[in-house]
Write a protein that holds these residues in place. Structure first.
Motif, mmCIF file in Angstrom:
data_model
loop_
_atom_site.group_PDB
_atom_site.id
_atom_site.type_symbol
_atom_site.label_atom_id
_atom_site.label_comp_id
_atom_site.label_asym_id
_atom_site.label_seq_id
_atom_site.Cartn_x
_atom_site.Cartn_y
_atom_site.Cartn_z
ATOM 1 N N ARG A 28 -5.048 -5.013 -0.127
ATOM 2 C CA ARG A 28 -3.917 -4.082 -0.129
ATOM 3 C C ARG A 28 -2.591 -4.813 -0.298
ATOM 4 O O ARG A 28 -1.529 -4.267 -0.006
ATOM 5 C CB ARG A 28 -3.917 -3.248 1.148
ATOM 6 N N VAL A 29 -2.659 -6.038 -0.821
ATOM 7 C CA VAL A 29 -1.453 -6.844 -1.048
ATOM 8 C C VAL A 29 -1.250 -7.038 -2.545
ATOM 9 O O VAL A 29 -2.134 -7.543 -3.238
ATOM 10 C CB VAL A 29 -1.559 -8.212 -0.348
ATOM 11 N N ALA A 30 -0.095 -6.628 -3.043
ATOM 12 C CA ALA A 30 0.271 -6.861 -4.443
ATOM 13 C C ALA A 30 1.026 -8.175 -4.550
ATOM 14 O O ALA A 30 1.808 -8.537 -3.657
ATOM 15 C CB ALA A 30 1.130 -5.719 -4.967
ATOM 16 N N ASP A 56 8.153 -1.089 -9.503
ATOM 17 C CA ASP A 56 7.816 0.341 -9.585
ATOM 18 C C ASP A 56 6.309 0.541 -9.403
ATOM 19 O O ASP A 56 5.867 1.466 -8.714
ATOM 20 C CB ASP A 56 8.235 0.908 -10.940
ATOM 21 N N ARG A 57 5.537 -0.316 -10.050
ATOM 22 C CA ARG A 57 4.075 -0.195 -10.001
ATOM 23 C C ARG A 57 3.557 -0.375 -8.577
ATOM 24 O O ARG A 57 2.714 0.395 -8.103
ATOM 25 C CB ARG A 57 3.463 -1.231 -10.940
ATOM 26 N N ALA A 58 4.070 -1.383 -7.880
ATOM 27 C CA ALA A 58 3.637 -1.615 -6.503
ATOM 28 C C ALA A 58 4.049 -0.474 -5.589
ATOM 29 O O ALA A 58 3.272 -0.030 -4.735
ATOM 30 C CB ALA A 58 4.215 -2.937 -5.993
ATOM 31 N N ASP A 59 5.264 0.022 -5.772
ATOM 32 C CA ASP A 59 5.758 1.089 -4.904
ATOM 33 C C ASP A 59 4.989 2.383 -5.118
ATOM 34 O O ASP A 59 4.842 3.175 -4.195
ATOM 35 C CB ASP A 59 7.251 1.305 -5.162
ATOM 36 N N ASP A 61 1.810 2.672 -5.971
ATOM 37 C CA ASP A 61 0.379 2.527 -5.683
ATOM 38 C C ASP A 61 0.122 2.805 -4.207
ATOM 39 O O ASP A 61 0.514 2.025 -3.334
ATOM 40 C CB ASP A 61 -0.077 1.116 -6.061
ATOM 41 N N ASP A 62 -0.569 3.910 -3.918
ATOM 42 C CA ASP A 62 -0.836 4.285 -2.525
ATOM 43 C C ASP A 62 -1.646 3.233 -1.787
ATOM 44 O O ASP A 62 -1.588 3.161 -0.550
ATOM 45 C CB ASP A 62 -1.583 5.619 -2.474
ATOM 46 N N GLU A 63 -2.409 2.424 -2.496
ATOM 47 C CA GLU A 63 -3.268 1.441 -1.838
ATOM 48 C C GLU A 63 -2.578 0.096 -1.612
ATOM 49 O O GLU A 63 -3.153 -0.801 -1.003
ATOM 50 C CB GLU A 63 -4.554 1.243 -2.640
ATOM 51 N N VAL A 64 -1.354 -0.067 -2.087
ATOM 52 C CA VAL A 64 -0.583 -1.287 -1.821
ATOM 53 C C VAL A 64 0.211 -1.092 -0.543
ATOM 54 O O VAL A 64 0.978 -0.142 -0.409
ATOM 55 C CB VAL A 64 0.354 -1.623 -2.997
ATOM 56 N N ALA A 65 0.026 -2.017 0.402
ATOM 57 C CA ALA A 65 0.721 -1.921 1.686
ATOM 58 C C ALA A 65 1.802 -2.973 1.856
ATOM 59 O O ALA A 65 2.675 -2.840 2.718
ATOM 60 C CB ALA A 65 -0.279 -2.051 2.840
ATOM 61 N N ALA A 66 1.752 -4.045 1.064
ATOM 62 C CA ALA A 66 2.751 -5.106 1.154
ATOM 63 C C ALA A 66 2.777 -5.845 -0.171
ATOM 64 O O ALA A 66 1.811 -5.818 -0.938
ATOM 65 C CB ALA A 66 2.445 -6.073 2.303
ATOM 66 N N VAL A 67 3.906 -6.516 -0.446
ATOM 67 C CA VAL A 67 4.112 -7.188 -1.722
ATOM 68 C C VAL A 67 4.565 -8.618 -1.463
ATOM 69 O O VAL A 67 5.409 -8.868 -0.585
ATOM 70 C CB VAL A 67 5.182 -6.457 -2.563
ATOM 71 N N VAL A 292 1.537 5.487 1.366
ATOM 72 C CA VAL A 292 2.872 5.578 0.782
ATOM 73 C C VAL A 292 2.769 5.163 -0.681
ATOM 74 O O VAL A 292 2.142 4.136 -0.978
ATOM 75 C CB VAL A 292 3.846 4.659 1.555
ATOM 76 N N PRO A 293 3.342 5.953 -1.574
ATOM 77 C CA PRO A 293 4.319 7.030 -1.336
ATOM 78 C C PRO A 293 3.729 8.416 -1.075
ATOM 79 O O PRO A 293 4.484 9.341 -0.783
ATOM 80 C CB PRO A 293 5.117 7.040 -2.636
#
Length: 314
Positions: A28-30, A56-59, A61-67, A292-293
């Motif tokens: 869940r980390v981009a 934009d892509r990371a924000d 993506d509902d499955e991304v929790a941290a970048v 999120v989102p």
């Protein structure tokens, strides 16, 4: 590119995509990688556009929790690529400048500062973002670190707000961010001297959250990102991130109290608080279902708000 951590739990940088910015997701980390290593990841209008697209892509993506944001090669980012030149009132705009203006618009009747396009997009993230600073981060590369939530630097990393040494004023909204992070006196010294700042001074000054051996920068950044992704509610983290940043310029703590009161009233009826309480009582790890989102509530801040007259579309 989506993958799982290897057996040791180690995340790997995504392979170079042929673009100026590479993107990948592990668990869940981009990871967003500035990918012009032969040029020290210097910023061009193409890189700025590709970076905004990756954010934009990371924000979204509902499955991304941290970048995690980093640079490929020896440097994080050496600032603007001076070979590309500037667009200004006395110069015929190059087609790439025209395309940039069409994408991001103008403010105060002039094209937006490309570095500010980056920092303001990072600031608007609903996902926490961790900067893994390898080598040097100067000019726009230094400013890019400021709206990140956590900054991990290597022992040999150097950061420089070198604008004055190039005849330029502060840019990338660094005059707003830097004093709020390190205080006005420290910010003034770093900007007015334009000197390179070593890792220990960055830590003392409050810009770096962690200083580690150079070969441990990414490992530490991924450790922090995984701690967020594995243990916290995406809704709670997104709301808290936006509140922490937006309330830096609020006129009163009552502004925070108003939004927080709505959240304290609303969130207990939602699945994440119910899961957080149940997992605590049952002495197990929480499995928060909200994303999120997708599930970000309407009352949550969307910061920073664009001013009137800003015709940007991104």
């Amino acid at each position: 590119m989506v993958s799982s951590p290897d057996e040791s739990g180690v995340h790997a940088l995504p392979e170079s995509s042929g673009s100026t910015v590479s993107y990948g997701v592990t668990g869940r980390v981009a990871t967003i990688v500035l990918d012009r290593p032969d040029q020290g990841n210097a910023m061009t209008l193409e890189l700025v556009t590709d970076l905004v697209d990756a954010l934009d892509r990371a924000d979204a993506d509902d499955e991304v929790a941290a970048v995690v944001l980093t640079g490929r090669g020896r440097q994080f980012c050496l600032g603007a690529d001076l070979g590309e030149g500037f667009h200004h009132g006395g110069r015929e705009p190059h087609p790439r400048h025209v395309a940039f203006i069409e994408r991001f618009g103008e403010i105060n009747g002039v094209p937006r500062d490309a570095g500010g396009v980056v920092t303001l997009r990072i600031a608007a993230m609903l996902k926490p973002i961790i900067a893994a600073v390898n080598g040097a981060a100067v000019g726009g590369g230094a400013s890019m670190l400021l709206p990140c939530d956590i900054r991990v630097v290597g022992q040999s990393s150097r950061v420089g707000f070198v604008f004055g040494r190039r005849g330029m004023l502060t840019e990338s909204a660094s005059s707003w961010f830097l004093p709020r992070i390190v205080g006005i006196s420290q910010a003034a010294e770093w900007v007015l001297t334009g000197r390179l700042i070593g890792a220990d001074e960055l830590l003392r000054g409050g810009l770096a959250g962690h200083v580690v051996a150079d070969d441990q920068i990414l490992a530490k950044a991924y450790e922090l990102a995984s701690e967020i992704a594995d243990n916290t509610s995406a809704i709670a983290t997104g709301l808290s991130r936006q509140l922490l940043w937006s309330m830096l310029s609020a006129s009163s703590p009552w502004d925070a109290h108003g939004v927080e009161s709505v959240g304290v009233y609303d969130l207990p009826s939602r699945a994440d608080v119910q899961e957080g309480v149940a997992s605590f009582l049952e002495k197990r790890d929480a499995a928060f279902p909200l994303r999120v989102p997708r599930d970000y509530p309407d009352y949550g801040p969307r910061w920073p708000a664009r001013p009137e007259g800003d015709v940007s579309t991104s």
